[in-house]
Design an enzyme around this catalytic site. Structure first.
Site, PDB file in Angstrom:
ATOM      1  N   GLU A 164       9.296  78.931  57.574  1.00 21.72           N
ATOM      2  CA  GLU A 164       8.346  78.742  56.475  1.00 21.72           C
ATOM      3  C   GLU A 164       6.922  78.852  57.007  1.00 21.72           C
ATOM      4  O   GLU A 164       6.360  77.869  57.513  1.00 21.72           O
ATOM      5  CB  GLU A 164       8.530  77.351  55.863  1.00 21.72           C
ATOM      6  CG  GLU A 164       9.916  77.097  55.319  1.00 21.72           C
ATOM      7  CD  GLU A 164       9.879  76.035  54.230  1.00 21.72           C
ATOM      8  OE1 GLU A 164      10.260  76.369  53.104  1.00 21.72           O
ATOM      9  OE2 GLU A 164       9.462  74.900  54.495  1.00 21.72           O
ATOM     10  N   GLU A 219       5.056  69.827  55.656  1.00 22.63           N
ATOM     11  CA  GLU A 219       4.318  68.695  55.057  1.00 22.63           C
ATOM     12  C   GLU A 219       4.586  67.422  55.851  1.00 22.63           C
ATOM     13  O   GLU A 219       3.718  66.570  55.992  1.00 22.63           O
ATOM     14  CB  GLU A 219       4.718  68.545  53.584  1.00 22.63           C
ATOM     15  CG  GLU A 219       4.109  69.659  52.742  1.00 22.63           C
ATOM     16  CD  GLU A 219       4.924  70.048  51.523  1.00 22.63           C
ATOM     17  OE1 GLU A 219       5.822  69.300  51.117  1.00 22.63           O
ATOM     18  OE2 GLU A 219       4.650  71.145  50.989  1.00 22.63           O
ATOM     19  N   GLY A 260       3.611  76.916  48.811  1.00 21.97           N
ATOM     20  CA  GLY A 260       2.907  76.401  47.646  1.00 21.97           C
ATOM     21  C   GLY A 260       1.606  77.120  47.347  1.00 21.97           C
ATOM     22  O   GLY A 260       0.790  76.653  46.552  1.00 21.97           O
ATOM     23  N   HIS A 287       9.912  69.732  57.830  1.00 22.72           N
ATOM     24  CA  HIS A 287       9.118  70.470  56.837  1.00 22.72           C
ATOM     25  C   HIS A 287       7.649  70.353  57.241  1.00 22.72           C
ATOM     26  O   HIS A 287       7.210  69.317  57.740  1.00 22.72           O
ATOM     27  CB  HIS A 287       9.348  69.872  55.441  1.00 22.72           C
ATOM     28  CG  HIS A 287       8.769  70.727  54.361  1.00 22.72           C
ATOM     29  ND1 HIS A 287       7.420  70.744  54.075  1.00 22.72           N
ATOM     30  CD2 HIS A 287       9.347  71.610  53.518  1.00 22.72           C
ATOM     31  CE1 HIS A 287       7.208  71.606  53.090  1.00 22.72           C
ATOM     32  NE2 HIS A 287       8.363  72.151  52.739  1.00 22.72           N
ATOM     33  N   SER A 312       6.704  80.249  48.777  1.00 21.74           N
ATOM     34  CA  SER A 312       6.451  80.918  47.503  1.00 21.74           C
ATOM     35  C   SER A 312       7.533  81.933  47.114  1.00 21.74           C
ATOM     36  O   SER A 312       7.227  83.022  46.632  1.00 21.74           O
ATOM     37  CB  SER A 312       5.060  81.567  47.491  1.00 21.74           C
ATOM     38  OG  SER A 312       4.066  80.592  47.704  1.00 21.74           O
ATOM     39  N   ASN A 364      13.987  72.396  47.327  1.00 17.67           N
ATOM     40  CA  ASN A 364      13.305  71.197  47.802  1.00 17.67           C
ATOM     41  C   ASN A 364      12.386  70.689  46.690  1.00 17.67           C
ATOM     42  O   ASN A 364      11.342  71.271  46.440  1.00 17.67           O
ATOM     43  CB  ASN A 364      12.484  71.578  49.057  1.00 17.67           C
ATOM     44  CG  ASN A 364      11.623  70.432  49.541  1.00 17.67           C
ATOM     45  OD1 ASN A 364      11.809  69.277  49.152  1.00 17.67           O
ATOM     46  ND2 ASN A 364      10.666  70.748  50.403  1.00 17.67           N
ATOM     47  N   TRP A 365      12.801  69.612  46.044  1.00 19.91           N
ATOM     48  CA  TRP A 365      12.018  69.111  44.901  1.00 19.91           C
ATOM     49  C   TRP A 365      10.772  68.354  45.344  1.00 19.91           C
ATOM     50  O   TRP A 365       9.924  68.025  44.535  1.00 19.91           O
ATOM     51  CB  TRP A 365      12.878  68.183  44.033  1.00 19.91           C
ATOM     52  CG  TRP A 365      14.077  68.819  43.399  1.00 19.91           C
ATOM     53  CD1 TRP A 365      14.513  70.109  43.549  1.00 19.91           C
ATOM     54  CD2 TRP A 365      14.991  68.195  42.490  1.00 19.91           C
ATOM     55  NE1 TRP A 365      15.645  70.310  42.803  1.00 19.91           N
ATOM     56  CE2 TRP A 365      15.965  69.156  42.142  1.00 19.91           C
ATOM     57  CE3 TRP A 365      15.100  66.913  41.948  1.00 19.91           C
ATOM     58  CZ2 TRP A 365      17.026  68.875  41.270  1.00 19.91           C
ATOM     59  CZ3 TRP A 365      16.147  66.620  41.086  1.00 19.91           C
ATOM     60  CH2 TRP A 365      17.087  67.597  40.750  1.00 19.91           C
ATOM     61  N   LYS A 366      10.685  68.042  46.624  1.00 15.20           N
ATOM     62  CA  LYS A 366       9.560  67.259  47.153  1.00 15.20           C
ATOM     63  C   LYS A 366       9.419  65.952  46.355  1.00 15.20           C
ATOM     64  O   LYS A 366      10.415  65.409  45.909  1.00 15.20           O
ATOM     65  CB  LYS A 366       8.263  68.080  47.142  1.00 15.20           C
ATOM     66  CG  LYS A 366       8.447  69.461  47.766  1.00 15.20           C
ATOM     67  CD  LYS A 366       7.146  70.137  48.060  1.00 15.20           C
ATOM     68  CE  LYS A 366       7.423  71.567  48.494  1.00 15.20           C
ATOM     69  NZ  LYS A 366       6.275  72.236  49.046  1.00 15.20           N
TER      70      LYS A 366
HETATM   71  C1  PEP Z   1       8.855  74.405  50.540  1.00 13.98           C
HETATM   72  O1  PEP Z   1       8.406  73.369  50.139  1.00 13.98           O
HETATM   73  O2  PEP Z   1       9.699  74.410  51.442  1.00 13.98           O
HETATM   74  C2  PEP Z   1       8.352  75.649  49.932  1.00 13.98           C
HETATM   75  C3  PEP Z   1       8.712  76.787  50.469  1.00 13.98           C
HETATM   76  O3  PEP Z   1       7.559  75.521  48.838  1.00 13.98           O
HETATM   77  P1  PEP Z   1       7.142  76.705  47.824  1.00 13.98           P
HETATM   78  O4  PEP Z   1       8.384  77.459  47.473  1.00 13.98           O
HETATM   79  O5  PEP Z   1       6.546  75.994  46.633  1.00 13.98           O
HETATM   80  O6  PEP Z   1       6.153  77.560  48.533  1.00 13.98           O
END
Ligand code: PEP
Length: 254
Positions: free
Chosen positions: A170, A100, A176, A98, A216, A9-11
């Site tokens: 998640e 976010e 993050g 997600h 992470s 996921n590049w966001k």
């Molecule tokens: C994500 O955005 O779904 C995520 C898990 O981010 P990260 O790997 O940076 O924690």
């Protein structure tokens, strides 16, 4: 046997040029280094989808995802993107719910149920995200919290529809932050999720559904996480922006 899946996921990161470079590097590395069955999914920003789709071409193992979609088919929804538009540029998957999007754009379990319907009706596959915030984990109420997310967004789906869904657990406190859930915490929640699926749709279907871990994931923790019996791969944010790291995470799924 569930085929492992690793999604990047590049966001809201990368310019189109940077995205092109990143996608080509991943496509080449996967071609050269992946000789076993793992599904790789790239989720760049909307503006890069067309170009990344062409770069992927008919590469084995790799497919394209969007990071969000509208629940509406078309019309006066300024700034939104429809399932049809995504399909037209080669998208196969959509990340939904997600944390976010839940936090900053106030997406509710009910709205996500509608988005799931739109994605499935359009023939795309959802990667449905769930997971608890830190205060819920501290109160040890994570199982009930995630269960509600599943019930309110997924439980209206038919067995046939559910077969198309991939779930990503998640924990918000791990996204993050550099703080990963332990392998045991991930396994415990994944088993709980699978148990909920079995309760609703039966054990056979529950055994087919892939449940990814996100939060992470890095090259040095991927292998142990993905080795857990109910962890079927990962949803990777930050580390998917570096092709070498992302490839090493993919290799953790082999
Ligand atoms: C994500 O955005 O779904 C995520 C898990 O981010 P990260 O790997 O940076 O924690």
């Amino acid at each position: 046997m569930r085929t492992k899946l690793v999604a990047g996921n590049w966001k809201m990161n990368t310019t189109p040029e940077e995205g092109q470079k990143l996608a080509s590097e991943v496509v080449n590395m996967v071609k050269d280094e992946l000789n076993r069955e793992v599904q790789v999914v790239l989720a760049p920003p909307f503006t890069h989808l067309h170009q990344v789709s062409r770069l992927i071409g008919d590469a084995k193992h790799i497919t394209l995802a969007a990071q969000n979609v509208s629940e509406h088919e078309k019309g006066a929804y300024t700034g939104e993107i429809s399932v049809g538009m995504l399909k037209a540029v080669g998208v196969k998957w959509v990340i939904l719910g997600h944390s976010e999007r839940r936090e900053y754009f106030k997406e509710s379990n009910q709205q996500l149920a509608k988005k799931l319907d739109a994605v499935l009706a359009g023939g795309l596959q959802p990667i449905f995200c769930c997971g608890e915030p830190l205060e819920v984990r501290e109160k040890e109420d994570q199982n009930g919290y995630v269960q509600r997310q599943l019930e309110e967004s997924l439980f209206h789906l038919s067995e046939e529809q559910m077969r198309k869904v991939v779930i990503a657990y998640e924990p918000i406190w791990a996204i993050g932050t550099g703080k990963t859930a332990s392998d045991e915490q991930a396994q415990e929640m994944h088993a709980h999720i699978r148990q909920q699926l079995a309760g609703k749709w039966g054990q056979n279907l529950a055994n087919e559904i892939r449940i990814l871990y996100g939060g992470s994931v890095k090259p040095d923790n991927a292998k142990n996480l993905f080795a857990k019996p109910d962890v079927d791969g990962g949803l990777v944010g930050g580390a998917s922006l570096k092709s070498r790291d992302f490839m090493d995470i993919i290799k953790g799924a082999i």
